[in-house]
Design an enzyme around this catalytic site. Structure first.
Site, PDB file in Angstrom:
ATOM      1  N   ASP A   1      -5.965  -0.696  -4.077  1.00 33.43           N
ATOM      2  CA  ASP A   1      -6.522  -0.382  -5.455  1.00 33.43           C
ATOM      3  C   ASP A   1      -6.226  -1.413  -6.104  1.00 33.43           C
ATOM      4  O   ASP A   1      -6.019  -1.773  -6.759  1.00 33.43           O
ATOM      5  CB  ASP A   1      -6.108   1.007  -5.666  1.00 33.43           C
TER       6      ASP A   1
ATOM      7  N   MET B   1      -1.190  -1.151  -5.394  1.00 33.81           N
ATOM      8  CA  MET B   1      -1.916  -1.219  -6.190  1.00 33.81           C
ATOM      9  C   MET B   1      -2.054  -2.959  -5.661  1.00 33.81           C
ATOM     10  O   MET B   1      -1.294  -3.646  -6.117  1.00 33.81           O
ATOM     11  CB  MET B   1      -1.306  -1.201  -7.645  1.00 33.81           C
TER      12      MET B   1
ATOM     13  N   HIS C   1     -12.283   9.217  -5.640  1.00 32.99           N
ATOM     14  CA  HIS C   1     -10.933   8.341  -6.044  1.00 32.99           C
ATOM     15  C   HIS C   1     -10.293   9.263  -7.788  1.00 32.99           C
ATOM     16  O   HIS C   1     -11.650   8.406  -8.124  1.00 32.99           O
ATOM     17  CB  HIS C   1     -10.093   7.569  -5.597  1.00 32.99           C
TER      18      HIS C   1
ATOM     19  N   MET D   1      -4.304   8.888 -16.135  1.00 35.30           N
ATOM     20  CA  MET D   1      -3.649   8.116 -16.518  1.00 35.30           C
ATOM     21  C   MET D   1      -3.723   9.178 -17.948  1.00 35.30           C
ATOM     22  O   MET D   1      -4.096   9.855 -18.612  1.00 35.30           O
ATOM     23  CB  MET D   1      -4.705   6.659 -17.143  1.00 35.30           C
TER      24      MET D   1
ATOM     25  N   SER E   1     -13.375   5.202  -6.427  1.00 36.24           N
ATOM     26  CA  SER E   1     -13.161   5.363  -8.574  1.00 36.24           C
ATOM     27  C   SER E   1     -14.028   5.991  -9.310  1.00 36.24           C
ATOM     28  O   SER E   1     -14.978   5.103  -9.855  1.00 36.24           O
ATOM     29  CB  SER E   1     -12.100   4.267  -8.674  1.00 36.24           C
TER      30      SER E   1
ATOM     31  N   HIS F   1      -5.073  10.145  -7.835  1.00 35.11           N
ATOM     32  CA  HIS F   1      -4.413   8.842  -8.159  1.00 35.11           C
ATOM     33  C   HIS F   1      -3.664   8.776  -9.527  1.00 35.11           C
ATOM     34  O   HIS F   1      -3.954   8.860 -10.913  1.00 35.11           O
ATOM     35  CB  HIS F   1      -4.518   7.462  -8.238  1.00 35.11           C
TER      36      HIS F   1
ATOM     37  N   ASP G   1      -8.408   8.273 -11.041  1.00 31.62           N
ATOM     38  CA  ASP G   1      -7.702   7.813 -11.913  1.00 31.62           C
ATOM     39  C   ASP G   1      -7.226   8.874 -12.753  1.00 31.62           C
ATOM     40  O   ASP G   1      -7.822   8.515 -13.457  1.00 31.62           O
ATOM     41  CB  ASP G   1      -7.949   6.469 -12.153  1.00 31.62           C
TER      42      ASP G   1
ATOM     43  N   MET H   1      -0.508   8.257 -12.255  1.00 36.32           N
ATOM     44  CA  MET H   1      -0.558   7.430 -13.296  1.00 36.32           C
ATOM     45  C   MET H   1       0.050   8.014 -14.324  1.00 36.32           C
ATOM     46  O   MET H   1       0.087   7.414 -15.513  1.00 36.32           O
ATOM     47  CB  MET H   1      -1.833   6.134 -13.335  1.00 36.32           C
TER      48      MET H   1
HETATM   49  C1  DX5 Z   1      -6.452   1.298 -11.938  1.00 41.95           C
HETATM   50  C2  DX5 Z   1      -6.928   2.190 -10.583  1.00 41.95           C
HETATM   51  C3  DX5 Z   1      -8.657   1.964  -9.976  1.00 41.95           C
HETATM   52  C4  DX5 Z   1      -9.080   0.867 -10.577  1.00 41.95           C
HETATM   53  C5  DX5 Z   1     -10.450   0.130  -9.436  1.00 41.95           C
HETATM   54  O1  DX5 Z   1      -5.453   1.523 -12.586  1.00 41.95           O
HETATM   55  O2  DX5 Z   1      -6.482   2.784 -10.286  1.00 41.95           O
HETATM   56  O3  DX5 Z   1      -8.042   2.784  -9.112  1.00 41.95           O
HETATM   57  O4  DX5 Z   1     -10.240   1.921 -11.569  1.00 41.95           O
HETATM   58  O5  DX5 Z   1     -11.487  -0.041 -10.224  1.00 41.95           O
HETATM   59  P1  DX5 Z   1     -11.987  -1.154 -10.168  1.00 41.95           P
HETATM   60  O6  DX5 Z   1     -12.516  -1.097  -8.620  1.00 41.95           O
HETATM   61  O7  DX5 Z   1     -13.079  -2.348 -11.262  1.00 41.95           O
HETATM   62  O8  DX5 Z   1     -10.600  -3.000  -9.808  1.00 41.95           O
HETATM   63 ZN    ZN Z   2      -6.925   3.979  -8.412  1.00 44.31          ZN
END
Ligand code: DX5
Ligand code: ZN
Length: 213
Positions: A170, A136, A33, A37, A8, A65, A35, A67
């Site tokens: 994840d 998750m 990946h 948000m 990520s 991903h 993320d 969110m």
């Molecule tokens: C959290 C994300 C993850 C996260 C993973 O909402 O979806 O992808 O950043 O990071 P680590 O490996 O630090 O848990």
């Molecule tokens: Zn993620």
């Protein structure tokens, strides 16, 4: 079974993002990946499809991903930006079956994500139209959180119900937790803070691969 690693970029230094993503690709990772948000589905805001478009030339499989609320509004932008896989949350969508069908029609890997507090049966009826389930193993929104071991049962249940589906985990993945999720049935692992916390990305990738044989 080959275990894929999906770094990520969330824990990366966004000011040095291109070189860090190039370092990930050079270390032989399988996916990058992203993320995404929206400040609504989860409190933080990260970035949108432009981040993917600007990094699409690194030559890795790119996945988003989402969110976000109303994730389907963003599918087209992320596909155009270069994503080959898109995953959205079952908790954020009223019509996940249709949206997964649409993602397949758009020619990308169709993924459904599920939070730690959501029973696995929420994705059970979606397994025929999903190419990938993202379990998750932390509460979404932040990198660097501790792995939630209660999620292992959910991974086992989904793997039992769908032996062929890509099962990605994840959150909180490191050399201690990776063997646990692999044993439970996961075949793809996202990794964020562990990767960036080691002396080099290449070393972290090696350590993660060694941990699960
Ligand atoms: C959290 C994300 C993850 C996260 C993973 O909402 O979806 O992808 O950043 O990071 P680590 O490996 O630090 O848990
Ligand atoms: Zn993620």
């Amino acid at each position: 079974m080959k275990i894929e690693l999906a770094p990520s970029i969330l824990s990366s230094d966004f000011g040095a993002i291109r070189s860090q993503v190039q370092e990930m690709a050079a270390a032989g990772v399988d996916r990058i990946h992203f993320d995404v948000m929206d400040g609504q589905f989860v409190p933080p805001i990260t970035f949108g499809a432009k981040m993917v478009a600007d990094l699409a030339d690194v030559g890795c499989f790119l996945e988003a991903h989402l969110m976000t609320l109303t994730p389907e509004r963003h599918f087209e932008d992320f596909v155009k930006a270069g994503c080959k896989g898109i995953m959205f949350h079952v908790e954020a969508s009223s019509h996940p079956f249709r949206h997964l069908q649409n993602l397949r029609q758009m020619g990308v890997q169709a993924g459904i994500a599920i939070n730690p507090g959501t029973p696995w049966t929420m994705v059970q009826e979606l397994l025929t139209v999903a190419d990938l389930v993202l379990v998750m193993t932390v509460n979404p929104g932040w990198g660097g959180q501790a792995f939630i071991s209660e999620c292992l049962g959910k991974i086992r249940s989904i793997r039992h119900a769908a032996p062929e589906v890509d099962l990605e985990v994840d959150g909180g993945i490191d050399p201690t937790t990776l063997p646990l999720v692999v044993d439970a049935g996961a075949n793809i692992a996202v990794t964020g803070s562990y990767l960036m916390g080691r002396p080099s990305i290449a070393q972290a990738v090696q350590e993660l691969r060694a941990s699960c044989g």
